[in-house]
Enzyme design. Sequence first.
Site, PDB file in Angstrom:
ATOM      1  CG  HIS A  78      -0.363  -0.019   2.541  1.00 15.24           C
ATOM      2  ND1 HIS A  78       0.102   1.117   3.167  1.00 15.24           N
ATOM      3  CD2 HIS A  78      -0.149  -1.035   3.413  1.00 15.24           C
ATOM      4  CE1 HIS A  78       0.569   0.811   4.363  1.00 15.24           C
ATOM      5  NE2 HIS A  78       0.440  -0.495   4.541  1.00 15.24           N
ATOM      6  CG  ASP A  80      -2.504   4.061   2.675  1.00 15.35           C
ATOM      7  OD1 ASP A  80      -2.048   3.023   2.156  1.00 15.35           O
ATOM      8  OD2 ASP A  80      -3.415   4.036   3.525  1.00 15.35           O
ATOM      9  CG  ASP A 110       2.635   0.047   7.933  1.00 14.25           C
ATOM     10  OD1 ASP A 110       2.316  -0.616   6.923  1.00 14.25           O
ATOM     11  OD2 ASP A 110       1.810   0.413   8.789  1.00 14.25           O
ATOM     12  CD  GLU A 142      -3.175  -1.593   5.114  1.00 17.07           C
ATOM     13  OE1 GLU A 142      -3.259  -2.633   5.788  1.00 17.07           O
ATOM     14  OE2 GLU A 142      -2.666  -0.533   5.556  1.00 17.07           O
ATOM     15  CD  GLU A 143      -1.670   2.059   7.511  1.00 16.27           C
ATOM     16  OE1 GLU A 143      -2.429   1.611   8.385  1.00 16.27           O
ATOM     17  OE2 GLU A 143      -0.476   1.727   7.409  1.00 16.27           O
ATOM     18  CD  GLU A 167       1.010  -4.115   5.656  1.00 14.65           C
ATOM     19  OE1 GLU A 167       1.828  -3.460   6.340  1.00 14.65           O
ATOM     20  OE2 GLU A 167      -0.082  -3.653   5.268  1.00 14.65           O
ATOM     21  CG  HIS A 354       0.445   2.323  12.660  1.00 10.51           C
ATOM     22  ND1 HIS A 354      -0.869   1.899  12.723  1.00 10.51           N
ATOM     23  CD2 HIS A 354       0.837   2.060  11.393  1.00 10.51           C
ATOM     24  CE1 HIS A 354      -1.242   1.387  11.565  1.00 10.51           C
ATOM     25  NE2 HIS A 354      -0.205   1.484  10.736  1.00 10.51           N
TER      26      HIS A 354
END
Length: 385
Positions: A78, A80, A110, A142-143, A167, A354
């Site tokens: 992904h 984003d 990520d 995706e997030e 991932e 994150h």
Amino acid sequence: MKIPSVLTMISELIAIPSISCVNPKEDQSNQAVIELLAHWCQDLGFKVEILPVPENSGKFNLVATLGSGDGGLVLSGHTDTVPYDFGAWQSDPFKLKQANDRLYGLGTADMKAFFALALTAAAQFSADSLTKPLIILATADEETSMSGARALAAAGYPKARHSIIGEPTALRPVRMHKGIFMECIKLHGLSGHSSDPSLGNSALEGMYLVIEELRKWRTELQTHYNNPFFAVPIPTMNLGHIHGGDNPNRICANCELHLDLRPLPGMAIEELRAILRERVTNTLKDSGLKVEFIPLFQGIEAIETPAEAEIVQIAERLTNYSAESVAFATEAPYLKDLGMDTIILGPGNIAQAHQPDEFITLKSLQPMIDILTQMIRQLTIPTTL
């Protein structure tokens, strides 16, 4: 056919903000990231398609294909990132920083760095050398909503036999993860003076009955479903937010509860959501309260790729690790819907995702390139005996 170095590609990808956020003020387009990846893919001879995500303005998917035919391998990620904590980073999150044998930046783990590694591995092959296609897949959102992957699954495209989602798994293959959905339950009653309960109908007290029923159902689920492959081997339900009423001397007219439920493989989300709503509705049948259900997140199904699947077996041999399970959800169910045996395998560690000062270790880069090179070779140029 040349592309920039791994570190240059990671640096350029990190430099482009592409935050996905449920708050529209913070949400950003991923178009510039997609266009940069498309440019590199074209330089390597890939056929490139940039696909707008329906009903999500400014969001795009990339499908880049090298070679042709049936089957083949998808390398998926992904584009984003999550938002970042302003002021909490020790360096600019959009400027790649190299220190302590680490690469720091928003999206390093990520998972923007994965694209640089995948393209570096892909650069060793040409369309003429492949008997089955190699596809680079880059998705949007995706997030938050996973709207990019959902759009691809709805369109039935792209098609392949195998897929790797990059991932962060610390270079260990993953073949299984739990699902998740989130639901809001709103109860509507009648306000009134607290001195006389007959003047109103308390939504807060009704929610007490709902919570009691949900806890009972959770116990039943955890009694009937167990998968020792997971660190937490049972389905979980978290009652994460509640709000009701406005003053102690007023009967509460409205109360709202938010929850998430994380099912194991084999537990269908829509069936679980239907049971939840039926049980809550029946609990309130004679209460006089009105109930409203609002999906906060439609959900991601749990995923399980069989241990005997070819891609699992190859990944275990190349990494020297048995395939594992993880607690976080990915886009794997959507790729499964497209007919692919899917594993999650990438550099970096989910523990770094994150949070401020996100990083990936330098020592993980070349091993991931080597693994991807072998995966491409074995799944797009299969040998015949």
